[in-house]
Motif scaffolding. Structure first.
Motif, mmCIF file in Angstrom:
data_model
loop_
_atom_site.group_PDB
_atom_site.id
_atom_site.type_symbol
_atom_site.label_atom_id
_atom_site.label_comp_id
_atom_site.label_asym_id
_atom_site.label_seq_id
_atom_site.Cartn_x
_atom_site.Cartn_y
_atom_site.Cartn_z
ATOM 1 N N SER A 176 29.119 -66.795 53.560
ATOM 2 C CA SER A 176 30.479 -67.012 54.057
ATOM 3 C C SER A 176 31.451 -66.144 53.285
ATOM 4 O O SER A 176 31.176 -65.719 52.157
ATOM 5 N N SER A 177 32.592 -65.875 53.928
ATOM 6 C CA SER A 177 33.663 -65.136 53.246
ATOM 7 C C SER A 177 34.983 -65.551 53.866
ATOM 8 O O SER A 177 35.211 -65.330 55.059
ATOM 9 N N ALA A 178 35.831 -66.184 53.073
ATOM 10 C CA ALA A 178 37.141 -66.618 53.567
ATOM 11 C C ALA A 178 38.223 -65.867 52.800
ATOM 12 O O ALA A 178 38.184 -65.790 51.574
ATOM 13 N N VAL A 179 39.161 -65.273 53.540
ATOM 14 C CA VAL A 179 40.279 -64.562 52.897
ATOM 15 C C VAL A 179 41.573 -65.052 53.530
ATOM 16 O O VAL A 179 41.749 -64.950 54.746
ATOM 17 N N ALA A 180 42.459 -65.618 52.696
ATOM 18 C CA ALA A 180 43.758 -66.057 53.212
ATOM 19 C C ALA A 180 44.687 -64.854 53.216
ATOM 20 O O ALA A 180 44.889 -64.204 52.199
ATOM 21 N N SER A 181 45.223 -64.551 54.366
ATOM 22 C CA SER A 181 46.033 -63.342 54.525
ATOM 23 C C SER A 181 47.411 -63.513 53.893
ATOM 24 O O SER A 181 48.006 -64.582 53.936
ATOM 25 N N SER A 182 47.903 -62.407 53.331
ATOM 26 C CA SER A 182 49.228 -62.448 52.710
ATOM 27 C C SER A 182 50.231 -61.616 53.511
ATOM 28 O O SER A 182 51.350 -61.418 53.084
ATOM 29 N N THR A 183 49.815 -61.158 54.671
ATOM 30 C CA THR A 183 50.658 -60.239 55.451
ATOM 31 C C THR A 183 52.009 -60.848 55.838
ATOM 32 O O THR A 183 53.044 -60.217 55.733
ATOM 33 N N LEU A 199 48.571 -70.837 45.369
ATOM 34 C CA LEU A 199 48.318 -72.209 44.927
ATOM 35 C C LEU A 199 48.171 -73.135 46.139
ATOM 36 O O LEU A 199 47.335 -74.033 46.155
ATOM 37 N N LYS A 200 48.998 -72.849 47.163
ATOM 38 C CA LYS A 200 48.951 -73.700 48.363
ATOM 39 C C LYS A 200 47.641 -73.549 49.115
ATOM 40 O O LYS A 200 47.167 -74.492 49.743
ATOM 41 N N CYS A 201 47.067 -72.333 49.108
ATOM 42 C CA CYS A 201 45.903 -72.129 49.992
ATOM 43 C C CYS A 201 44.559 -72.031 49.270
ATOM 44 O O CYS A 201 43.519 -71.938 49.928
ATOM 45 N N ILE A 202 44.550 -72.076 47.948
ATOM 46 C CA ILE A 202 43.272 -71.849 47.243
ATOM 47 C C ILE A 202 42.209 -72.897 47.590
ATOM 48 O O ILE A 202 41.063 -72.565 47.878
ATOM 49 N N LEU A 203 42.614 -74.170 47.624
ATOM 50 C CA LEU A 203 41.594 -75.204 47.872
ATOM 51 C C LEU A 203 41.075 -75.133 49.304
ATOM 52 O O LEU A 203 39.868 -75.258 49.545
ATOM 53 N N SER A 204 41.982 -74.881 50.255
ATOM 54 C CA SER A 204 41.521 -74.803 51.645
ATOM 55 C C SER A 204 40.630 -73.563 51.841
ATOM 56 O O SER A 204 39.690 -73.585 52.649
ATOM 57 N N THR A 205 40.904 -72.492 51.097
ATOM 58 C CA THR A 205 40.075 -71.279 51.215
ATOM 59 C C THR A 205 38.663 -71.547 50.674
ATOM 60 O O THR A 205 37.664 -71.137 51.278
#
Ligand code: KG4
Ligand code: ZN
Length: 353
Positions: free
Chosen positions: A26-33, A52-58
Motif C-alpha cells: 500500500s501507499s497513501a499520500v495526503a496531497s498538499s496541493t 498533524l490533522k491527516c497523519i493518523l488517517s494516512t
C-alpha cells in the motif's frame, strides 16, 4: 519482512506498507496541493498543522489498503531528516508513539538517501508479477538524487555501501524548476508546469532566441550550481516583460530552454561521474526524476556514450515524495534503534545514518 513507513519531512504526509523492500502492499499520500493554492506556497507552521490533522488517517489508509493491522507489521520506519522541523516532528512523534504502544522495532531513515531506494521497488507496484528484484541490479552504481531541496551524486558499491561524490553548491535542480515556474507565472506548480509548457513549445512555436547558461557543466567536478541559472532566467523574463512580449508562446519556449539547461547539466554530470567510477549502473530518483525530458535525455545519452550501462528510473509515482522508498531504504540499509533515541534532525547531512 513487512515495514510500515511514515514520511512527513516536507509538505507531503505519507505512509506505506512494503514487503522485503521491493513489493508495495500500500501507499497513501495526503496531497498538499490545495493548501499551497490557499497560502501561496509552503508555510512551515501551516504545513505541520495540516500534517498533524491527516497523519493518523494516512497511516490507517495504508494499513487498510494493505489489509493489515498493526500487529501484522514487523517493523516501523520513519524519516528523521533532513526537512522542516515542524513537519518532521509530526511523523517522528507519531511513529515513536506507535513503536511504544505496539512494541515494534523502529528504523530511522535519511530522506535524501532513501529517495534512491525507489529503484529497488518493483516498478509495476502491488500487482507485480514481474521478477524484477535486487538480484538484477549491477554495481557499482552512480546515483543522482534530484529533488526540491537536493541535487546529489552518490557512488553505490553495493546496496549498503554509499559514498557521496558531489552536490549542489547553491540551489537544487528542483528549486531552479520551481523558481522558473513562478517567474513564468505558474504559481506553485513547479517542475510539472515547466514540463507541460515546454511540451507546448513545438506546437505553438516562439521567437525567444536566448540561450541559458549551463553552470559548471564541463568544469570536471561533480558539483552543481543552479543559482546563476535562476538569475539569468530572471533577467530574460524581466526583459521580455518590459518589452510587453512575454506571451504564451514565449513562455512555452522559455520553459523549454529552462528544462533543456537544467537537464543538460544533470545528464552531463551524471555521465561524467559514471565515467570516473566505471559505473555498471546509473540511477536517478527524487521529484525531478519525474521529468520526461530528463528521463529521455539520460536514456539516449547512455545509449550513445555508455551502451550496456543499466539505467534504473523509478516510476513517476515513486519519484515524488511518498513512504514506499522510506520502507525500501529501511529494509536494505536501515537498522532499528530504541524509540527513545529517535529524534527529528532537520539538517541531517547526506552522509549520516
Ligand atoms: O522529491 P520531491 O517530491 O520533494 C523533495 O524531497 O524535495 O521533489 C519535489 C521537486 C519539486 O521541485 C518539483 O518541482 C520537482 O520535484 N518536480 C519536477 C517534476 N515533478 C516534480 N521537476 C521537473 N519536472 C517534473 N515533471
Ligand atoms: Zn523528497
Amino acid at each position: 519482512m513487512k515495514i510500515l513507513a511514515i514520511e512527513s519531512s516536507c509538505d507531503e504526509t505519507a505512509a506505506a506498507v512494503v514487503v522485503n523492500g521491493t513489493k508495495i502492499l500500500s501507499s497513501a499520500v495526503a496531497s498538499s496541493t490545495l493548501m499551497h493554492a490557499k497560502y501561496g506556497g509552503i508555510v512551515p507552521e501551516v504545513a505541520a498543522r495540516e500534517q498533524l490533522k491527516c497523519i493518523l488517517s494516512t497511516i490507517t489508509e495504508a494499513l487498510d489498503q494493505a489489509q493489515m493491522k498493526l500487529t501484522d507489521i514487523d517493523s516501523l520506519a520513519v524519516t528523521v531528516g533532513p526537512g522542516l522541523i515542524g513537519s518532521l516532528l509530526v511523523g517522528v512523534e507519531t511513529a515513536k508513539t506507535i513503536a511504544f504502544v505496539s512494541g515494534k522495532p523502529i528504523i530511522p531513515v535519511n530522506h535524501v538517501l532513501a529517495h534512491m531506494y525507489a529503484n529497488f521497488v518493483h516498478s509495476d507496484g502491488q500487482n507485480s508479477s514481474r521478477e524484477e528484484s535486487r538480484d538484477n541490479i549491477v554495481f557499482p552504481v552512480i546515483s543522482l538524487v534530484v529533488s526540491g531541496g537536493h541535487t546529489e551524486l552518490f557512488l553505490l558499491k553495493n546496496e549498503k555501501d554509499i559514498a557521496w561524490l558531489g552536490g549542489t553548491l547553491d540551489d537544487a535542480a528542483g528549486e531552479a524548476f520551481d523558481k522558473s515556474a513562478r517567474l513564468l507565472g505558474f504559481e506553485n506548480r513547479g517542475g510539472p508546469a515547466i514540463q507541460e509548457a515546454a511540451s507546448g513549445y513545438h506546437v505553438s512555436g516562439g521567437k525567444y532566441q536566448g540561450t541559458l547558461p549551463r553552470p559548471m557543466m564541463h568544469d570536471g567536478t561533480l558539483n552543481f550550481s543552479f543559482s546563476g541559472l535562476k538569475t539569468a532566467i530572471l533577467r530574460e523574463v524581466n526583459k521580455l516583460k518590459e518589452a510587453g512580449s512575454l506571451d504564451a508562446s514565449r513562455i512555452n519556449h522559455f520553459a523549454y530552454e529552462v528544462q533543456e539547461a537544467i537537464t543538460d547539466v544533470l545528464v552531463a554530470k551524471t555521465l561524467h561521474a559514471a565515467e570516473m567510477h566505471n559505473a555498471q549502473g546509473i540511477w536517478i530518483s527524487g521529484g525531478v526524476a519525474a521529468n520526461a525530458k530528463l528521463r529521455e535525455k539520460l536514456k539516449k545519452t547512455i545509449e550513445e556514450k555508455r551502451p550496456g550501462t543499466q539505467l534504473r528510473i523509478p516510476p513517476i509515482s515513486l519519484c515524488t515524495d511518498n513512504a514506499v522508498y522510506i520502507a525500501a531504504y529501511a529494509y536494505f540499509r536501515g537498522s532499528p534503534i530504541d524509540w527513545h533515541d529517535i529524534t527529528a534532525i532537520p539538517d541531517l547531512s547526506v552522509e549520516e545514518i
